[in-house]
Design a protein around this motif. Structure first.
Motif, PDB file in Angstrom:
ATOM      1  N   UNK A   1     -25.011 -13.410   4.851  1.00  0.00           N
ATOM      2  CA  UNK A   1     -25.152 -12.269   5.752  1.00  0.00           C
ATOM      3  C   UNK A   1     -26.130 -11.225   5.240  1.00  0.00           C
ATOM      4  N   UNK A   2     -26.375 -11.174   3.936  1.00  0.00           N
ATOM      5  CA  UNK A   2     -27.262 -10.136   3.408  1.00  0.00           C
ATOM      6  C   UNK A   2     -28.684 -10.338   3.929  1.00  0.00           C
ATOM      7  N   UNK A   3     -29.213 -11.551   3.776  1.00  0.00           N
ATOM      8  CA  UNK A   3     -30.571 -11.820   4.262  1.00  0.00           C
ATOM      9  C   UNK A   3     -30.657 -11.662   5.773  1.00  0.00           C
ATOM     10  N   UNK A   4     -29.642 -12.151   6.467  1.00  0.00           N
ATOM     11  CA  UNK A   4     -29.653 -12.052   7.926  1.00  0.00           C
ATOM     12  C   UNK A   4     -29.527 -10.593   8.377  1.00  0.00           C
ATOM     13  N   UNK A   5     -28.697  -9.828   7.671  1.00  0.00           N
ATOM     14  CA  UNK A   5     -28.529  -8.416   8.031  1.00  0.00           C
ATOM     15  C   UNK A   5     -29.817  -7.639   7.778  1.00  0.00           C
ATOM     16  N   UNK A   6     -30.497  -7.957   6.685  1.00  0.00           N
ATOM     17  CA  UNK A   6     -31.775  -7.291   6.409  1.00  0.00           C
ATOM     18  C   UNK A   6     -32.796  -7.611   7.493  1.00  0.00           C
ATOM     19  N   UNK A   7     -32.853  -8.877   7.905  1.00  0.00           N
ATOM     20  CA  UNK A   7     -33.800  -9.263   8.953  1.00  0.00           C
ATOM     21  C   UNK A   7     -33.453  -8.585  10.274  1.00  0.00           C
ATOM     22  N   UNK A   8     -32.162  -8.559  10.598  1.00  0.00           N
ATOM     23  CA  UNK A   8     -31.737  -7.903  11.835  1.00  0.00           C
ATOM     24  C   UNK A   8     -32.118  -6.425  11.804  1.00  0.00           C
ATOM     25  N   UNK A   9     -31.880  -5.776  10.658  1.00  0.00           N
ATOM     26  CA  UNK A   9     -32.216  -4.357  10.525  1.00  0.00           C
ATOM     27  C   UNK A   9     -33.715  -4.136  10.667  1.00  0.00           C
ATOM     28  N   UNK A  10     -34.513  -4.996  10.042  1.00  0.00           N
ATOM     29  CA  UNK A  10     -35.970  -4.849  10.134  1.00  0.00           C
ATOM     30  C   UNK A  10     -36.439  -4.991  11.583  1.00  0.00           C
ATOM     31  N   UNK A  11     -35.944  -6.024  12.260  1.00  0.00           N
ATOM     32  CA  UNK A  11     -36.357  -6.248  13.648  1.00  0.00           C
ATOM     33  C   UNK A  11     -35.950  -5.077  14.538  1.00  0.00           C
ATOM     34  N   UNK A  12     -34.748  -4.562  14.308  1.00  0.00           N
ATOM     35  CA  UNK A  12     -34.259  -3.455  15.128  1.00  0.00           C
ATOM     36  C   UNK A  12     -35.042  -2.176  14.849  1.00  0.00           C
ATOM     37  N   UNK A  13     -35.230  -1.842  13.588  1.00  0.00           N
ATOM     38  CA  UNK A  13     -35.905  -0.591  13.235  1.00  0.00           C
ATOM     39  C   UNK A  13     -37.391  -0.634  13.567  1.00  0.00           C
ATOM     40  N   UNK A  14     -37.970  -1.824  13.593  1.00  0.00           N
ATOM     41  CA  UNK A  14     -39.375  -1.947  13.992  1.00  0.00           C
ATOM     42  C   UNK A  14     -39.593  -1.543  15.444  1.00  0.00           C
TER      43      UNK A  14
END
Length: 266
Positions: free
Chosen positions: A139-152
Motif C-alpha cells: 500500500x505504501x507505493x500505491x498510496x504514494x502514486x495515488x497521492x501524486x496523481x491526485x495532487x498533480x
C-alpha cells in the motif's frame, strides 16, 4: 439562526472557514489586517475569518490579500478529504477513515507545535493509507502514486508535493531513526501512536474481526506492534505518549490474561 440561513451557513460544515466582506470591499495591495465582526449585515464591514488549528501557520500574521490563498488551501484539503473518505468506506476498519482522522488530528497538533509545513503534514496524513484497502501488502507505493496523481490535479507547488510524497513513502520504513524531515517524523509518530495503547488494541480487534480471526490473533498483533513501535518516536512528547500507552496496554493485557485463566479447563 436566521442570519445563518440567510447567508447559506446552515450546512454541517458551517464554521470551518468563513470569509465576509462588505459590498465593494477591495482586496488590494495594502498591508491591512482583518479583524473579527459578526454575521449581521451591519457588522460585516471587514473580512472575518473563523480559524481552526490547521490554519494557524497562515493566519497568525495574515493580511487581507492572503485570504484567497487560505480559502484555496481549505477547498483543496476538503476535496482530498472527500475522496479519501469515499475510498476507505469499505476497507478494514482498523485502517479506515477513523484511523486517518485520528492521525490527522495528532499530526496537525505536532506540526503546529514544531513548526513543520502544516499543509504538507495534513495532506500526507490524509493520503498515507489511501490504497490500504485494495493493496495492504504494497500500500505504501500505491498510496504514494495515488497521492501524486491526485495532487498533480491541484495547484499545489511541486516542492510541497514532494514533501507530502516523501512522508507517505517513508511512513512504513524499517529504519524510522533515519527519517530526516519534520514532516516525515510527524507522520510516523502520529501513525504509529495510533497502533499503541487501548486505541491500538481496539484496532487490532477490529482487524481480527474483519479477517474473521479470534482474540488471540488480535493480541498477537498488539504485542508485535508494542514490541516494534514503542521506542521509535522522534519527539519528547510523543515518546511520553508512547510510554503511557505502553503502560495502559500492559495493564489491560494482565487483566485480560487473569480472566482467560479463570475460563481455562483444568
Amino acid at each position: 439562526a436566521r442570519e445563518s440561513e440567510e447567508f447559506g451557513l446552515s450546512s454541517p460544515r458551517t464554521g470551518d472557514l468563513l470569509v465576509f466582506a462588505a459590498r465593494g470591499y477591495e482586496l488590494g495591495p495594502q498591508k491591512l489586517k482583518g479583524s473579527h465582526g459578526g454575521i449581521t449585515l451591519e457588522e460585516m464591514l471587514v473580512p472575518l475569518i473563523v480559524n481552526k488549528r490547521e490554519y494557524a501557520d497562515q493566519t497568525r500574521e495574515a493580511r487581507i490579500t492572503d485570504l484567497p490563498k487560505i480559502v484555496l488551501r481549505y477547498l483543496r484539503e476538503k476535496e482530498v478529504e472527500r475522496i479519501v473518505r469515499e475510498k476507505l468506506k469499505d476497507v478494514d476498519p482498523s485502517h479506515g477513515w477513523e484511523h486517518v482522522e485520528r492521525v490527522l488530528g495528532l499530526a496537525t497538533k505536532l506540526a503546529v507545535k514544531y513548526g513543520a509545513d502544516v499543509e504538507a503534514v495534513r495532506l500526507s496524513a490524509l493520503l498515507h493509507d489511501s490504497e490500504r484497502g485494495e493493496t495492504p501488502d504494497i500500500h505504501v507505493k500505491r498510496s504514494e502514486k495515488f497521492a501524486r496523481d491526485l495532487l498533480n490535479r491541484t495547484d499545489i507547488s511541486t516542492p510541497k508535493m514532494e514533501v507530502v510524497l516523501r512522508a507517505i513513502r517513508n511512513h512504513h520504513t524499517d529504519k524510522p531513526e533515519s527519517l530526516e524531515t519534520l514532516e516525515e517524523k510527524i507522520l510516523w509518530d502520529a501513525d504509529k501512536l495510533d497502533a499503541l495503547g487501548l486505541i491500538g488494541l481496539a484496532r487490532c480487534l477490529q482487524g481480527a474481526g474483519y479477517k474473521r480471526k479470534g482474540l488471540e490473533h488480535a493480541l498477537d498483533h498488539l504485542r508485535r506492534d508494542v514490541e516494534m513501535l514503542s521506542d521509535t518516536m522522534h519527539f519528547q512528547d510523543t515518546k511520553a505518549m508512547a510510554q503511557e500507552k505502553l503502560r495502559n496496554v500492559k495493564k489491560f493485557i494482565e487483566l485480560l490474561n487473569n480472566e482467560i485463566e479463570l475460563t481455562e479447563k483444568s
